[in-house]
Scaffold this motif. Structure first.
Motif, short mmCIF file in Angstrom:
data_model
loop_
_atom_site.label_atom_id
_atom_site.label_comp_id
_atom_site.label_asym_id
_atom_site.label_seq_id
_atom_site.Cartn_x
_atom_site.Cartn_y
_atom_site.Cartn_z
N TRP A 108 0.90 -1.31 0.03
CA TRP A 108 0.04 -0.16 -0.06
C TRP A 108 0.82 1.16 -0.08
O TRP A 108 2.05 1.10 0.39
CB TRP A 108 -0.88 0.00 1.22
N ILE A 109 0.23 2.21 -0.67
CA ILE A 109 1.03 3.81 -0.66
C ILE A 109 -0.03 4.53 0.21
O ILE A 109 -1.09 4.71 -0.01
CB ILE A 109 1.30 4.39 -1.87
N VAL A 110 0.64 5.19 1.53
CA VAL A 110 -0.19 6.09 2.19
C VAL A 110 0.35 7.29 2.21
O VAL A 110 1.35 7.74 2.17
CB VAL A 110 0.13 5.59 3.69
N PHE A 111 -0.71 8.16 1.63
CA PHE A 111 -0.55 9.71 1.64
C PHE A 111 -1.18 10.23 3.15
O PHE A 111 -2.25 10.16 3.35
CB PHE A 111 -1.43 10.30 0.39
N SER A 112 -0.15 11.02 3.73
CA SER A 112 -0.72 11.83 4.92
C SER A 112 -0.04 13.07 5.01
O SER A 112 0.88 13.45 4.40
CB SER A 112 -0.23 10.88 6.05
N ASP A 113 -0.65 13.72 5.68
CA ASP A 113 -0.16 15.11 5.96
C ASP A 113 -0.03 15.45 7.66
O ASP A 113 -0.84 14.91 8.32
CB ASP A 113 -0.88 16.19 5.09
N HIS A 114 0.71 16.43 7.78
CA HIS A 114 0.77 17.18 9.20
C HIS A 114 -0.16 18.07 9.51
O HIS A 114 -0.42 18.35 10.69
CB HIS A 114 2.18 17.66 9.37
N ASP A 115 -0.75 18.81 8.54
CA ASP A 115 -2.04 19.82 8.72
C ASP A 115 -1.41 20.69 9.88
O ASP A 115 -2.20 21.24 10.72
CB ASP A 115 -3.26 18.92 9.39
N ILE A 116 -0.22 21.47 9.62
CA ILE A 116 0.40 22.34 10.14
C ILE A 116 0.35 23.61 9.39
O ILE A 116 1.10 23.61 8.63
CB ILE A 116 1.61 21.98 10.92
N PRO A 117 -0.39 25.01 9.49
CA PRO A 117 -0.34 25.92 8.43
C PRO A 117 1.07 26.55 8.54
O PRO A 117 1.82 26.59 9.60
CB PRO A 117 -1.21 26.87 9.24
N HIS A 118 1.54 26.81 7.35
CA HIS A 118 2.86 27.32 7.14
C HIS A 118 3.97 26.60 7.01
O HIS A 118 4.95 26.92 7.28
CB HIS A 118 2.73 28.68 7.67
N GLU A 119 3.87 25.24 7.54
CA GLU A 119 5.01 24.02 8.01
C GLU A 119 4.52 22.86 7.46
O GLU A 119 4.53 21.80 7.99
CB GLU A 119 5.18 24.11 9.67
N GLU A 120 3.92 22.79 6.41
CA GLU A 120 3.13 21.49 5.72
C GLU A 120 4.23 20.61 5.27
O GLU A 120 5.16 20.91 4.43
CB GLU A 120 2.03 22.00 4.69
N LEU A 121 3.69 19.40 5.75
CA LEU A 121 4.81 18.17 5.21
C LEU A 121 3.68 17.18 4.57
O LEU A 121 2.58 16.78 5.10
CB LEU A 121 5.30 17.45 6.44
N LEU A 122 4.00 16.68 3.34
CA LEU A 122 3.15 15.59 2.90
C LEU A 122 3.94 14.37 2.76
O LEU A 122 5.25 14.51 2.47
CB LEU A 122 2.94 16.07 1.27
N GLU A 123 3.49 13.28 3.52
CA GLU A 123 4.22 12.09 3.97
C GLU A 123 3.73 11.04 2.69
O GLU A 123 2.55 10.99 2.63
CB GLU A 123 3.95 11.42 5.16
N LEU A 124 4.67 10.35 2.16
CA LEU A 124 4.24 9.14 1.11
C LEU A 124 5.18 8.05 1.75
O LEU A 124 6.22 7.98 2.10
CB LEU A 124 5.05 9.37 -0.14
N SER A 125 4.39 7.08 2.23
CA SER A 125 4.69 5.92 2.98
C SER A 125 4.53 4.49 2.24
O SER A 125 3.24 4.26 1.90
CB SER A 125 4.03 5.52 4.54
N LEU A 126 5.42 3.69 2.14
CA LEU A 126 5.10 2.46 1.22
C LEU A 126 5.21 1.29 2.36
O LEU A 126 6.14 1.30 3.28
CB LEU A 126 6.37 2.04 0.31
N VAL A 127 4.06 0.76 2.51
CA VAL A 127 3.66 -0.35 3.45
C VAL A 127 3.66 -1.77 2.84
O VAL A 127 2.99 -1.96 1.80
CB VAL A 127 2.42 0.01 4.02
#
Length: 146
Positions: free
Chosen positions: A47-66
Protein backbone atom coordinates in the motif's frame (compact mmCIF):
# COMPACT_ATOMS: atom_id res chain seq x y z
CA UNK A 1 -9.16 5.80 1.90
CA UNK A 2 -8.69 2.27 0.56
CA UNK A 3 -11.22 -0.26 1.76
CA UNK A 4 -10.40 -1.88 5.07
CA UNK A 5 -8.13 0.86 6.44
CA UNK A 6 -9.08 2.78 9.55
CA UNK A 7 -7.44 5.33 11.83
CA UNK A 8 -7.28 3.93 15.37
CA UNK A 9 -5.38 6.69 17.18
CA UNK A 10 -3.69 10.06 16.69
CA UNK A 11 -0.71 11.19 18.78
CA UNK A 12 1.79 14.01 18.90
CA UNK A 13 5.15 12.23 18.86
CA UNK A 14 8.61 13.71 19.50
CA UNK A 15 9.19 13.98 15.72
CA UNK A 16 5.71 15.28 14.92
CA UNK A 17 2.20 13.87 14.64
CA UNK A 18 1.65 10.15 14.05
CA UNK A 19 -1.35 7.97 13.22
CA UNK A 20 -2.01 4.37 14.15
CA UNK A 21 -3.70 2.60 11.23
CA UNK A 22 -5.12 -0.86 10.82
CA UNK A 23 -5.92 -2.72 7.63
CA UNK A 24 -8.95 -4.95 8.06
CA UNK A 25 -10.01 -6.36 11.40
CA UNK A 26 -7.96 -7.90 13.03
CA UNK A 27 -5.28 -7.00 10.45
CA UNK A 28 -1.86 -5.50 11.07
CA UNK A 29 -1.53 -2.15 12.83
CA UNK A 30 1.20 0.36 12.11
CA UNK A 31 2.19 3.93 12.91
CA UNK A 32 2.62 6.38 10.03
CA UNK A 33 3.71 10.01 10.18
CA UNK A 34 1.06 12.69 9.92
CA UNK A 35 -2.14 13.99 11.42
CA UNK A 36 -4.53 13.09 8.57
CA UNK A 37 -4.64 10.27 6.03
CA UNK A 38 -5.37 11.73 2.61
CA UNK A 39 -5.54 8.44 0.71
CA UNK A 40 -4.36 4.82 0.75
CA UNK A 41 -3.81 2.90 -2.49
CA UNK A 42 -3.33 -0.86 -2.75
CA UNK A 43 -0.65 -2.04 -5.18
CA UNK A 44 -0.74 -5.82 -5.07
CA UNK A 45 0.12 -6.85 -1.50
CA UNK A 46 1.55 -3.39 -0.70
CA UNK A 47 0.00 0.00 0.00
CA UNK A 48 1.00 3.61 -0.54
CA UNK A 49 -0.23 5.90 2.24
CA UNK A 50 -0.53 9.66 1.61
CA UNK A 51 -0.73 11.62 4.88
CA UNK A 52 -0.12 15.19 5.98
CA UNK A 53 0.80 17.07 9.14
CA UNK A 54 -1.88 19.77 8.82
CA UNK A 55 0.33 22.49 10.31
CA UNK A 56 -0.36 25.86 8.63
CA UNK A 57 2.73 27.36 6.96
CA UNK A 58 4.86 24.30 7.89
CA UNK A 59 3.16 21.66 5.78
CA UNK A 60 4.63 18.22 5.13
CA UNK A 61 3.19 15.64 2.81
CA UNK A 62 4.24 12.11 3.76
CA UNK A 63 4.41 9.18 1.34
CA UNK A 64 4.77 5.79 3.02
CA UNK A 65 5.20 2.43 1.30
CA UNK A 66 3.71 -0.31 3.49
CA UNK A 67 4.62 -3.96 2.98
CA UNK A 68 4.22 -6.90 5.33
CA UNK A 69 2.59 -4.67 7.96
CA UNK A 70 5.55 -2.26 8.18
CA UNK A 71 6.68 0.95 6.54
CA UNK A 72 9.48 -0.16 4.23
CA UNK A 73 10.11 3.22 2.64
CA UNK A 74 9.12 6.81 3.24
CA UNK A 75 9.52 10.15 1.49
CA UNK A 76 8.51 13.58 2.81
CA UNK A 77 7.71 16.63 0.71
CA UNK A 78 8.11 19.97 2.46
CA UNK A 79 7.03 23.32 1.09
CA UNK A 80 6.87 25.81 3.98
CA UNK A 81 4.17 28.39 3.60
CA UNK A 82 1.83 26.09 1.66
CA UNK A 83 -1.13 24.13 2.94
CA UNK A 84 -1.97 20.59 1.93
CA UNK A 85 -5.70 21.29 2.03
CA UNK A 86 -7.28 20.06 -1.15
CA UNK A 87 -4.60 17.50 -2.08
CA UNK A 88 -6.39 14.68 -3.83
CA UNK A 89 -3.97 11.92 -4.85
CA UNK A 90 -5.19 9.91 -7.81
CA UNK A 91 -4.19 6.67 -9.50
CA UNK A 92 -3.07 7.24 -13.09
CA UNK A 93 -1.99 3.66 -13.83
CA UNK A 94 -1.58 0.51 -11.70
CA UNK A 95 1.75 1.74 -10.23
CA UNK A 96 1.55 5.46 -11.07
CA UNK A 97 -0.08 8.24 -9.06
CA UNK A 98 -0.51 11.98 -9.45
CA UNK A 99 -1.08 14.84 -7.01
CA UNK A 100 -0.62 18.60 -6.65
CA UNK A 101 1.60 19.95 -3.86
CA UNK A 102 1.77 22.86 -3.37
CA UNK A 103 -1.21 24.05 -5.39
CA UNK A 104 -0.23 24.32 -9.05
CA UNK A 105 2.82 22.03 -8.81
CA UNK A 106 1.93 18.64 -10.27
CA UNK A 107 3.85 15.55 -9.13
CA UNK A 108 4.08 12.04 -10.50
CA UNK A 109 4.80 9.13 -8.13
CA UNK A 110 5.76 5.74 -9.52
CA UNK A 111 6.17 2.62 -7.43
CA UNK A 112 9.17 0.73 -8.76
CA UNK A 113 9.36 -3.03 -8.58
CA UNK A 114 12.90 -2.80 -7.20
CA UNK A 115 14.96 -0.06 -5.52
CA UNK A 116 17.01 2.12 -7.86
CA UNK A 117 19.23 5.16 -7.42
CA UNK A 118 17.22 8.38 -7.14
CA UNK A 119 18.23 11.96 -7.77
CA UNK A 120 17.86 14.58 -5.06
CA UNK A 121 14.80 16.79 -5.56
CA UNK A 122 14.19 20.17 -4.00
CA UNK A 123 11.69 19.79 -1.16
CA UNK A 124 11.92 15.96 -1.01
CA UNK A 125 13.48 14.22 2.01
CA UNK A 126 14.16 10.52 1.57
CA UNK A 127 15.42 10.00 5.11
CA UNK A 128 18.99 9.29 4.05
CA UNK A 129 18.19 6.86 1.24
CA UNK A 130 19.86 6.93 -2.16
CA UNK A 131 17.98 3.95 -3.51
CA UNK A 132 14.20 3.91 -3.52
CA UNK A 133 11.06 2.36 -4.95
CA UNK A 134 9.06 5.61 -4.52
CA UNK A 135 10.10 7.52 -7.64
CA UNK A 136 8.99 11.16 -7.71
CA UNK A 137 9.17 13.56 -10.61
CA UNK A 138 7.46 16.57 -12.02
CA UNK A 139 4.40 15.52 -14.01
CA UNK A 140 6.00 17.13 -17.08
CA UNK A 141 8.92 14.69 -17.05
CA UNK A 142 9.46 10.95 -16.99
CA UNK A 143 10.15 9.12 -13.74
CA UNK A 144 13.48 9.76 -12.08
CA UNK A 145 14.37 6.05 -12.25
CA UNK A 146 14.11 3.27 -14.84
Amino acid sequence: MAAGWQVLERREGPDGPVLRLRCDDPGPELWVPGRHVLEVFAVGEEWIVFSDHDIPHEELLELSLVSGGDIVEQASLAFPGWASAGIVPERLAPRVFGFDFPAGRRWRLELGRRPALVRPRLGVDRHGRWRARLWLSSARFAAECP
